[in-house]
Design a protein around this motif. Structure first.
Motif, PDB file in Angstrom:
ATOM      1  N   ALA A 255       9.905 -11.106 -12.687  1.00 53.85           N
ATOM      2  CA  ALA A 255       9.014 -11.706 -13.926  1.00 53.85           C
ATOM      3  C   ALA A 255       9.172 -13.243 -13.952  1.00 53.85           C
ATOM      4  O   ALA A 255       8.122 -14.088 -14.101  1.00 53.85           O
ATOM      5  CB  ALA A 255       9.496 -11.060 -15.057  1.00 53.85           C
ATOM      6  N   PHE A 256      10.507 -13.597 -13.792  1.00 53.29           N
ATOM      7  CA  PHE A 256      10.845 -15.090 -13.584  1.00 53.29           C
ATOM      8  C   PHE A 256       9.919 -15.641 -12.376  1.00 53.29           C
ATOM      9  O   PHE A 256       9.692 -17.015 -12.947  1.00 53.29           O
ATOM     10  CB  PHE A 256      12.267 -15.219 -13.472  1.00 53.29           C
ATOM     11  CG  PHE A 256      12.812 -16.562 -13.402  1.00 53.29           C
ATOM     12  CD1 PHE A 256      12.835 -17.488 -14.553  1.00 53.29           C
ATOM     13  CD2 PHE A 256      12.952 -17.203 -12.201  1.00 53.29           C
ATOM     14  CE1 PHE A 256      13.273 -18.864 -14.104  1.00 53.29           C
ATOM     15  CE2 PHE A 256      13.310 -18.486 -11.875  1.00 53.29           C
ATOM     16  CZ  PHE A 256      13.480 -19.233 -12.963  1.00 53.29           C
ATOM     17  N   LEU A 257      10.247 -15.086 -11.423  1.00 53.11           N
ATOM     18  CA  LEU A 257       9.602 -15.749 -10.050  1.00 53.11           C
ATOM     19  C   LEU A 257       8.182 -15.814 -10.158  1.00 53.11           C
ATOM     20  O   LEU A 257       7.647 -16.935  -9.816  1.00 53.11           O
ATOM     21  CB  LEU A 257      10.088 -14.904  -8.905  1.00 53.11           C
ATOM     22  CG  LEU A 257      11.330 -15.206  -8.501  1.00 53.11           C
ATOM     23  CD1 LEU A 257      11.757 -14.001  -7.469  1.00 53.11           C
ATOM     24  CD2 LEU A 257      11.838 -16.359  -8.177  1.00 53.11           C
ATOM     25  N   ARG A 264      10.003 -19.301  -6.281  1.00 56.84           N
ATOM     26  CA  ARG A 264       9.315 -18.454  -5.468  1.00 56.84           C
ATOM     27  C   ARG A 264       9.332 -19.061  -4.047  1.00 56.84           C
ATOM     28  O   ARG A 264       9.801 -18.523  -3.159  1.00 56.84           O
ATOM     29  CB  ARG A 264       8.129 -17.787  -5.765  1.00 56.84           C
ATOM     30  CG  ARG A 264       7.613 -16.710  -5.029  1.00 56.84           C
ATOM     31  CD  ARG A 264       6.482 -16.295  -5.568  1.00 56.84           C
ATOM     32  NE  ARG A 264       5.399 -16.979  -6.012  1.00 56.84           N
ATOM     33  CZ  ARG A 264       4.459 -17.057  -6.909  1.00 56.84           C
ATOM     34  NH1 ARG A 264       4.761 -16.010  -8.068  1.00 56.84           N
ATOM     35  NH2 ARG A 264       3.473 -17.694  -6.891  1.00 56.84           N
ATOM     36  N   GLN A 265       8.912 -20.309  -4.249  1.00 55.94           N
ATOM     37  CA  GLN A 265       8.709 -21.106  -2.812  1.00 55.94           C
ATOM     38  C   GLN A 265      10.046 -21.557  -1.967  1.00 55.94           C
ATOM     39  O   GLN A 265      10.046 -21.171  -0.874  1.00 55.94           O
ATOM     40  CB  GLN A 265       8.005 -22.235  -3.190  1.00 55.94           C
ATOM     41  CG  GLN A 265       7.451 -23.073  -1.909  1.00 55.94           C
ATOM     42  CD  GLN A 265       6.328 -22.216  -1.152  1.00 55.94           C
ATOM     43  OE1 GLN A 265       5.641 -21.897  -2.027  1.00 55.94           O
ATOM     44  NE2 GLN A 265       6.877 -22.365   0.001  1.00 55.94           N
ATOM     45  N   GLN A 266      10.976 -21.671  -2.699  1.00 59.19           N
ATOM     46  CA  GLN A 266      12.314 -21.796  -2.318  1.00 59.19           C
ATOM     47  C   GLN A 266      12.683 -20.595  -1.370  1.00 59.19           C
ATOM     48  O   GLN A 266      13.259 -20.641  -0.457  1.00 59.19           O
ATOM     49  CB  GLN A 266      13.250 -22.049  -3.275  1.00 59.19           C
ATOM     50  CG  GLN A 266      13.445 -23.423  -4.089  1.00 59.19           C
ATOM     51  CD  GLN A 266      14.452 -23.412  -5.035  1.00 59.19           C
ATOM     52  OE1 GLN A 266      15.473 -23.156  -4.625  1.00 59.19           O
ATOM     53  NE2 GLN A 266      14.062 -23.821  -6.268  1.00 59.19           N
ATOM     54  N   LEU A 267      12.390 -19.368  -1.811  1.00 58.06           N
ATOM     55  CA  LEU A 267      12.780 -18.034  -1.140  1.00 58.06           C
ATOM     56  C   LEU A 267      11.868 -17.798   0.107  1.00 58.06           C
ATOM     57  O   LEU A 267      12.070 -17.435   1.185  1.00 58.06           O
ATOM     58  CB  LEU A 267      12.597 -16.897  -1.990  1.00 58.06           C
ATOM     59  CG  LEU A 267      13.816 -16.628  -3.085  1.00 58.06           C
ATOM     60  CD1 LEU A 267      13.324 -15.966  -4.206  1.00 58.06           C
ATOM     61  CD2 LEU A 267      14.973 -16.260  -2.383  1.00 58.06           C
ATOM     62  N   ILE A 273      18.492 -17.531   1.478  1.00 56.71           N
ATOM     63  CA  ILE A 273      19.287 -17.906   0.143  1.00 56.71           C
ATOM     64  C   ILE A 273      19.079 -16.799  -0.622  1.00 56.71           C
ATOM     65  O   ILE A 273      19.413 -17.032  -1.940  1.00 56.71           O
ATOM     66  CB  ILE A 273      18.607 -19.167  -0.420  1.00 56.71           C
ATOM     67  CG1 ILE A 273      17.351 -18.774  -0.886  1.00 56.71           C
ATOM     68  CG2 ILE A 273      18.570 -20.354   0.453  1.00 56.71           C
ATOM     69  CD1 ILE A 273      16.412 -20.027  -1.842  1.00 56.71           C
ATOM     70  N   ALA A 274      18.676 -15.648  -0.157  1.00 58.90           N
ATOM     71  CA  ALA A 274      18.339 -14.353  -1.284  1.00 58.90           C
ATOM     72  C   ALA A 274      19.606 -14.027  -1.830  1.00 58.90           C
ATOM     73  O   ALA A 274      19.596 -13.570  -2.998  1.00 58.90           O
ATOM     74  CB  ALA A 274      17.834 -13.349  -0.208  1.00 58.90           C
ATOM     75  N   VAL A 367       9.858  -8.257  -0.580  1.00 61.78           N
ATOM     76  CA  VAL A 367       8.589  -8.527  -1.306  1.00 61.78           C
ATOM     77  C   VAL A 367       8.042  -9.708  -0.642  1.00 61.78           C
ATOM     78  O   VAL A 367       6.744  -9.661  -0.418  1.00 61.78           O
ATOM     79  CB  VAL A 367       8.874  -8.686  -2.728  1.00 61.78           C
ATOM     80  CG1 VAL A 367       7.773  -9.353  -3.579  1.00 61.78           C
ATOM     81  CG2 VAL A 367       9.108  -7.253  -3.391  1.00 61.78           C
ATOM     82  N   HIS A 368       9.117 -10.891  -0.452  1.00 61.41           N
ATOM     83  CA  HIS A 368       8.321 -11.916  -0.117  1.00 61.41           C
ATOM     84  C   HIS A 368       7.947 -12.226   1.480  1.00 61.41           C
ATOM     85  O   HIS A 368       7.580 -13.163   1.917  1.00 61.41           O
ATOM     86  CB  HIS A 368       9.203 -13.173  -0.319  1.00 61.41           C
ATOM     87  CG  HIS A 368       9.579 -13.310  -1.739  1.00 61.41           C
ATOM     88  ND1 HIS A 368      10.766 -13.035  -2.513  1.00 61.41           N
ATOM     89  CD2 HIS A 368       8.787 -13.666  -2.837  1.00 61.41           C
ATOM     90  CE1 HIS A 368      10.662 -13.311  -3.883  1.00 61.41           C
ATOM     91  NE2 HIS A 368       9.460 -13.565  -3.924  1.00 61.41           N
ATOM     92  N   LYS A 369       8.272 -11.108   1.991  1.00 58.66           N
ATOM     93  CA  LYS A 369       7.690 -10.849   3.708  1.00 58.66           C
ATOM     94  C   LYS A 369       5.976 -10.591   3.510  1.00 58.66           C
ATOM     95  O   LYS A 369       5.433 -10.669   4.375  1.00 58.66           O
ATOM     96  CB  LYS A 369       8.473  -9.640   4.358  1.00 58.66           C
ATOM     97  CG  LYS A 369       9.739 -10.177   4.821  1.00 58.66           C
ATOM     98  CD  LYS A 369      10.442  -8.855   5.323  1.00 58.66           C
ATOM     99  CE  LYS A 369      11.984  -9.393   5.572  1.00 58.66           C
ATOM    100  NZ  LYS A 369      12.475  -8.136   6.357  1.00 58.66           N
ATOM    101  N   VAL A 370       5.932 -10.236   2.235  1.00 57.96           N
ATOM    102  CA  VAL A 370       4.501  -9.551   2.159  1.00 57.96           C
ATOM    103  C   VAL A 370       3.568  -9.890   1.252  1.00 57.96           C
ATOM    104  O   VAL A 370       2.465 -10.367   1.248  1.00 57.96           O
ATOM    105  CB  VAL A 370       4.648  -8.034   1.758  1.00 57.96           C
ATOM    106  CG1 VAL A 370       3.344  -6.986   1.884  1.00 57.96           C
ATOM    107  CG2 VAL A 370       5.457  -7.193   3.061  1.00 57.96           C
ATOM    108  N   ILE A 371       4.094 -10.084  -0.057  1.00 60.11           N
ATOM    109  CA  ILE A 371       3.497 -10.459  -1.179  1.00 60.11           C
ATOM    110  C   ILE A 371       4.073 -11.923  -1.742  1.00 60.11           C
ATOM    111  O   ILE A 371       5.049 -11.927  -2.179  1.00 60.11           O
ATOM    112  CB  ILE A 371       3.322  -9.543  -2.394  1.00 60.11           C
ATOM    113  CG1 ILE A 371       2.928  -8.066  -1.984  1.00 60.11           C
ATOM    114  CG2 ILE A 371       2.804  -9.930  -3.745  1.00 60.11           C
ATOM    115  CD1 ILE A 371       3.135  -7.090  -3.046  1.00 60.11           C
TER     116      ILE A 371
END
Length: 410
Positions: A255-257, A264-267, A273-274, A367-371
């Motif tokens: 929800a924060f991201l 989110r862009q940093q990740l 950095i996860a 998640v960030h590999k996909v969405i």
């Protein structure tokens, strides 16, 4: 209790307006009351606002022993092992649990969680929208618990459904049918979980395996084997403690991201950095209100506390103490390991903390590999409260659909 007016506040950690606005920061907004104040809600209790005082209370089980009844009282609660025990009895049971978190077991459980994340993303990715709590966040701890029990990964939905029915559904029933119906619903859900665990315990006694219940059946405390009732008690606690709290930490983080695309862009730019991001998001979203009971008359955090007083230790308020954390209300993925109090401290620090942190880390990675462009849907976030925490009940997410389930599973 006759106290100066400046020490008394109307602070309701279950349903107060400050809680429903943004639960992790609710206690932080009461910091102007001083190191501690008296709340008039639920019969009255002390609230500690500073990190050092909260940590000191966590680390002193003689002065602040466990308060097993909850605030407000839960009609379905029992004395859970080792959660509601105090030293020295607590130590023997906790020691028996520690080997469950060996590096070998944690590595195996990480694969279970990662595979579950990928499977769920393959389902929801092409849709372009999902109910994030139910469709993703809660499935990871359910799968983790499945792994601990040695059950097939395909059965994780059983635990997700039971957790949802116990934690979230009663709130909906209460709104539509009233509180008595909600209590009855929770009682049925509670019995369903207990029946399942008792049946599984009987099966593991007949055919032991490499799982949590089989492991506990072979453990000893006080130079004797754990009884069947103790194994059932511990296993059931692991279900209650390890599903909704971890799923909620994942939901809070995303929800924060969703609302802070720069983080989110940093990740996205640097997935390595996860682990640091997971730790910082856990600090920022401390949402537990832990209770203790004062064992004798004392002065603590600058106020007079009497034997029998209940003390509330809000992890969110402690984690936002500016005397402990620089710029505490800012999420900083470069922040050094913070030793926050999201998992408590002292002898009762959450034994499952490494697993919960691992699950959030895996979620951030997969998640960030996909969405990559998700946002919160128009319905917004809906919270539900219990005795010790207020957590997201609904979190609608909208995003660009992936081109196929193959893309989502990569």
């Amino acid at each position: 209790m006759n106290l100066p007016a400046e020490l008394v506040r109307d602070y309701d950690h279950v349903s107060g307006p400050e809680i429903m606005d943004f639960p992790p920061a609710a206690a932080d907004r009461m910091r102007d009351a001083g190191p501690a104040f008296w709340s008039t809600a639920h019969g009255g209790f002390w609230v500690v606002t500073r990190f050092e005082d909260a940590r000191a209370a966590f680390q002193d089980p003689e002065l602040f022993p466990q308060w097993g009844r909850g605030m407000p009282e839960n009609p379905f609660s029992r004395t859970y092992i080792p959660l509601n025990l105090n030293p020295p009895e607590h130590h023997a049971y906790r020691k028996a649990l520690v080997p469950l978190l060996s590096p070998r077991r944690v590595r195996a459980l990480e694969e279970v969680v990662r595979e579950t994340a990928r499977r769920q993303l393959a389902k929801i990715g092409p849709k372009g929208e999902c109910e994030f709590v139910e469709d993703f966040a809660m499935t990871l701890p359910a799968a983790m618990f499945c792994g601990l029990l040695g059950l097939p990964l395909d059965e994780f939905s059983v635990f997700a459904d039971m957790a949802f029915d116990l934690i979230y559904a009663p709130a909906k029933v209460g709104r539509e049918e009233g509180m008595e119906a909600a209590k009855a619903h929770r009682a049925r859900a509670n019995k369903k979980i207990e029946d399942f665990m008792r049946d599984l315990l009987a099966r593991r006694k007949e055919e032991p395996g490499d799982d949590m219940i089989s492991f506990l059946l072979g453990q000893q405390v006080h130079d004797r084997p754990l009884t069947d009732e103790e194994v059932f008690n511990i296993s059931t606690l692991m279900f209650f403690a390890g599903t909704d709290s971890t799923g909620s930490a994942i939901a809070y983080s995303f929800a924060f991201l969703a609302q802070h695309p720069e983080h989110r862009q940093q990740l996205l730019d640097d997935p390595s950095i996860a682990p640091r991001a997971a730790d910082e998001l856990l600090r920022y979203h401390g949402f537990h209100h832990i209770t203790r009971q004062v064992s004798r008359d004392t002065e603590f955090a600058g106020v007079p506390m009497r034997k029998g007083d209940v003390v509330l230790l809000p992890t969110g308020g402690a984690n936002r103490d500016p005397e402990q954390f620089e710029d505490p209300n800012t999420v900083d993925f470069s922040r050094k390991a913070s030793h926050h109090l999201t998992f408590g401290a002292g002898p009762h620090r959450c034994v499952g903390a490494p697993l919960a942190t691992l699950e959030l880390k895996v979620a951030l990675e997969e998640v960030h590999k996909v969405i990559t462009d998700y946002r919160i849907g128009d319905a917004g976030i809906e919270y539900v409260s219990g005795q010790s925490k207020t957590i997201p009940q609904r979190l609608p997410m909208v995003y660009t659909p992936v081109s196929s389930s193959v893309d989502a599973a990569r």
